[in-house]
Scaffold this active site. Structure first.
Site, PDB file in Angstrom:
ATOM      1  CG  HIS A 168      -1.926  -1.149   1.156  1.00 29.81           C
ATOM      2  ND1 HIS A 168      -2.865  -1.358   2.142  1.00 29.81           N
ATOM      3  CD2 HIS A 168      -2.107  -2.162   0.273  1.00 29.81           C
ATOM      4  CE1 HIS A 168      -3.560  -2.445   1.867  1.00 29.81           C
ATOM      5  NE2 HIS A 168      -3.115  -2.959   0.727  1.00 29.81           N
ATOM      6  CE1 TYR A 170       0.066   3.231   4.187  1.00 25.74           C
ATOM      7  CE2 TYR A 170      -0.239   0.916   4.737  1.00 25.74           C
ATOM      8  CZ  TYR A 170      -0.767   2.173   4.537  1.00 25.74           C
ATOM      9  OH  TYR A 170      -2.109   2.401   4.681  1.00 25.74           O
ATOM     10  NE  ARG A 296     -16.551  -6.158  -3.673  1.00 28.97           N
ATOM     11  CZ  ARG A 296     -17.794  -6.573  -3.467  1.00 28.97           C
ATOM     12  NH1 ARG A 296     -18.242  -6.760  -2.253  1.00 28.97           N
ATOM     13  NH2 ARG A 296     -18.610  -6.793  -4.472  1.00 28.97           N
ATOM     14  NE  ARG A 319     -14.293  -3.470   2.755  1.00 28.11           N
ATOM     15  CZ  ARG A 319     -14.614  -3.049   1.544  1.00 28.11           C
ATOM     16  NH1 ARG A 319     -15.171  -1.859   1.371  1.00 28.11           N
ATOM     17  NH2 ARG A 319     -14.365  -3.794   0.479  1.00 28.11           N
ATOM     18  CB  CYS A 342     -19.423  -6.155   4.195  1.00 29.23           C
ATOM     19  SG  CYS A 342     -18.483  -4.987   3.177  1.00 29.23           S
ATOM     20  CB  ALA A 394     -35.311   2.480   7.584  1.00 26.75           C
TER      21      ALA A 394
END
Length: 645
Positions: A168, A170, A296, A319, A342, A394
């Site tokens: 990434h 870094y 994913r 996630r 997710c 909802a």
């Protein structure tokens, strides 16, 4: 037991994990925007996932070097951070889990904190007249030593494993990649020299931890969009070297912050499921090392399939743990419809992460993320019959939470199915996960035995007849239809009719509105053979999309051949033409059909509110019934209403 492979224990050196699910490191900002230490909020967050049955938690990136440690991220760069980290590891262990610390030097990524030193391998021009100087040998050596010292602190703090972040963009990745490292000395140039810095960091880590403590390494499977960047062959060669130096597990990721390939780091729904799996399988085969793919993988079925096909040893499901901290327990017990899946929307995890007005990340599916204690659900001592008007996401969320708390929800939906606008949105290209998640939420309501009435609009008379103890109005929104000449023409429709498939269009179609729903309708119709032109009054299409989705959607729009006209005010529809004004000049666009997609407006709750006031019934209005917004808002408001009744 379902998912036998996924829930088979595994031993890595002296560490025994109860299953193969790994929660990778994810930025949370739960340290606070001006802090680097463990907070109680972060402890509750990790403890909840450990209780939820995940094989191993991983902290978010944790800085190893004092001068380059930015605020808003964890740090392990000084001894003063050890007490807080001990509290974190103790909480995870007490909750039945294991925890790994992700050792990190962020290079360019630390620049969000002006006080943090930005380290790069070689001189990097970031703007005209401003170049970040490459690191000196002395500074390189100090960072290598910092990795070792951080690893030693990790042992003292009680971590079960360490992870060396070598991806990434870094610092270790930046040294390894020929697309970033342009040094001419022993730390740059050919591939072997570029491996020197990350390998020395690994040696430093390994020398400061017990023999039985595993070392994980997160690494990109290759570089995207970087000229001269890492090839997969180079990554495989480096991983073999890293294995000889003591790395035990390869965490295969992808992405960099220098290009649009950043979307692979927090992949939106637009990317395929498991887009790193085949690459990880090849790396695993050629290195012979334990390997786990990221990217994913959001259902237990798919995770099990990857393991059964012998493509991985562990599975990164990060996630998935944000969306539902009980993901693993529910999957193990076969309660699949109760999982909050997710959907890869990136609204709460990435979009909140980069928004400094937000305290920390959240999740569209899980409003309690980062608020595990504050929003804890409690059983009611006084069960109430709660009428829910609206069976969209909802309403489904409210019914689920009310049931968990011991209330008696009764749900009424005006249409012949549950799911509302989110189900409709799931018809758009690359949004299959959205539709799946909503269908599973509806199935969960059915399996719980909650009373549901379809084809039943909530009226004052119905409320008076049911006599509920409380009412939640979640009746959503409807397409906004502007006052436009020609709007009543037979060839004019709206995005709802398009995405629900109630109108079949062909030929030249002009979509009026280039926001999220306009682009969804445009892509949907393009897949069905229509020639599409999108008209947007603002300077660009997709402005209301989050960063990662914007990259993916704009790419898809360009590749599909959809035309866009921006800075265009729509004036009229007449004679199969859409008339727009661009920079003071009128343009006529041929239109066999025109689609209105300029947004939504709330449905009126006035009658519901009035009867509730008349009958002295407590009521709550949630989601788009307040104002048309995102599903994230709707679910959060529904959760809070159901929690408070």
């Amino acid at each position: 037991m379902p998912f036998d492979k996924l829930f088979t224990p595994i031993r890595i050196r002296d560490l025994k994990l109860s299953n193969r699910v790994i929660m990778a490191g994810m930025g949370t900002h739960m340290t606070g925007w001006n802090g680097r230490e463990v907070t109680q909020k972060l402890i509750h967050y990790h403890a909840a996932r450990a209780k939820g049955g995940v094989g191993m938690n991983t902290t978010e990136v944790c800085s190893v070097d004092p001068a380059s440690s930015p605020n808003a991220f964890l740090a392990i760069s000084e001894d003063r951070y050890i007490p807080g980290l001990k509290k974190l590891t103790s909480a995870v262990h007490q909750s039945g889990g294991s925890i790994c610390v992700q050792l990190w030097q962020g290079s360019l990524a630390v620049s969000m904190d002006p006080a943090a030193e930005v380290l790069v391998p070689s001189d990097m021009e970031v703007s005209a007249g401003f170049t970040i100087p490459g690191m000196t040998i002395q500074r390189i050596n100090s960072v290598i030593e910092a990795y070792g010292n951080a690893a030693k602190r990790a042992v003292t703090a009680g971590f079960d494993a360490v992870e060396f972040h070598c991806g990434h963009t870094y610092l270790p990745h930046s040294f390894l990649s020929g697309g970033i490292n342009h040094r001419k000395d022993e730390y740059g140039g050919d591939f072997e020299k570029r491996t020197r810095f990350p390998l020395e960091c690994i040696r430093s880590i390994r020398a400061n931890i017990p023999e039985g403590m595993p070392v994980f390494m997160r690494i990109d499977c290759h570089d995207d969009e970087l000229a001269g960047g890492l090839t997969m062959e180079e990554v495989i060669a480096f991983c073999k070297m890293a294995g000889k130096e003591g790395v035990d597990v390869l965490n295969i990721s992808r992405g960099n912050i220098l290009t649009s390939a950043v979307m692979y780091e927090t992949p939106p729904m637009d990317l395929p499921h498991g887009f790193n799996v085949e690459k990880a399988a090849r790396i695993r085969k050629e290195t012979g090392m334990l390997t786990m793919p990221a990217g994913r993988i959001n259902t237990p079925e798919y995770a099990e399939q990857i393991l059964k096909e012998d493509k991985a040893d562990l599975i990164v499901m990060a996630r998935a743990q944000l969306a539902d901290p009980e993901f693993c327990n529910k999957a193990r017990e076969g309660k699949l419809s109760s999982i909050k899946y997710c959907i890869g929307c990136d609204q709460g995890c990435y979009d909140y992460f980069v928004d400094k007005t937000k305290d920390h990340i959240t999740c569209l599916r899980n409003p309690a993320l980062g608020l595990e204690e504050e929003l804890k659900l409690t059983k009611t001592q006084s069960p109430k019959k709660v009428l829910i008007a609206g069976g969209g996401i909802a309403g489904l969320e409210a019914a689920d939470i009310l049931f968990k708390r011991g209330h008696i929800p009764v749900l009424y939906e005006a249409e012949d199915h549950l799911g509302g606008q989110l189900l409709m949105a799931g018809a758009a290209p690359r949004k299959e996960d959205t539709a799946m998640a909503v269908r599973m939420a509806a199935k969960n309501i059915e399996e719980l035995g909650i009373e549901v009435h379809l084809n039943t609009a909530v009226t004052p008379e119905l409320i008076e007849g049911v006599k509920p103890d409380a009412v939640i109005a979640a009746i959503g929104a409807e397409p906004f239809i502007p006052d436009l000449e020609g709007i009543e023409e037979s060839y004019v429709t709206n995005f709802k009719e398009v995405l629900q498939g109630t109108k079949n269009l062909s030929g030249n179609v002009v979509v009026i509105g280039g926001g999220l729903v306009g682009l969804e309708a445009a892509e949907y119709l393009r897949e069905r053979g229509c020639e599409i032109t999108v008209v947007e009054m603002r300077e660009a299409v997709g402005i209301d999309l989050g960063d990662m989705r914007k990259i993916a959607v704009n790419r898809a729009i360009a590749q599909s051949g959809i035309k866009t006209v921006t800075n265009a005010a729509c004036k009229a529809v007449r004679d199969h033409q859409v008339i727009v004004e661009v920079k003071g000049k009128e343009i006529s666009l041929p239109a066999d059909y025109a689609v209105i997609a300029v947004g939504s407006q709330k449905r009126s709750t006035e009658e519901i509110i009035n009867v509730c006031k008349k009958e002295n019934i407590p009521y709550y209005v949630v989601g788009d019934a307040i104002k048309a917004r995102r599903a994230l808002n709707a679910i959060s408001e529904a959760y809070e209403a159901a929690r408070c009744i």
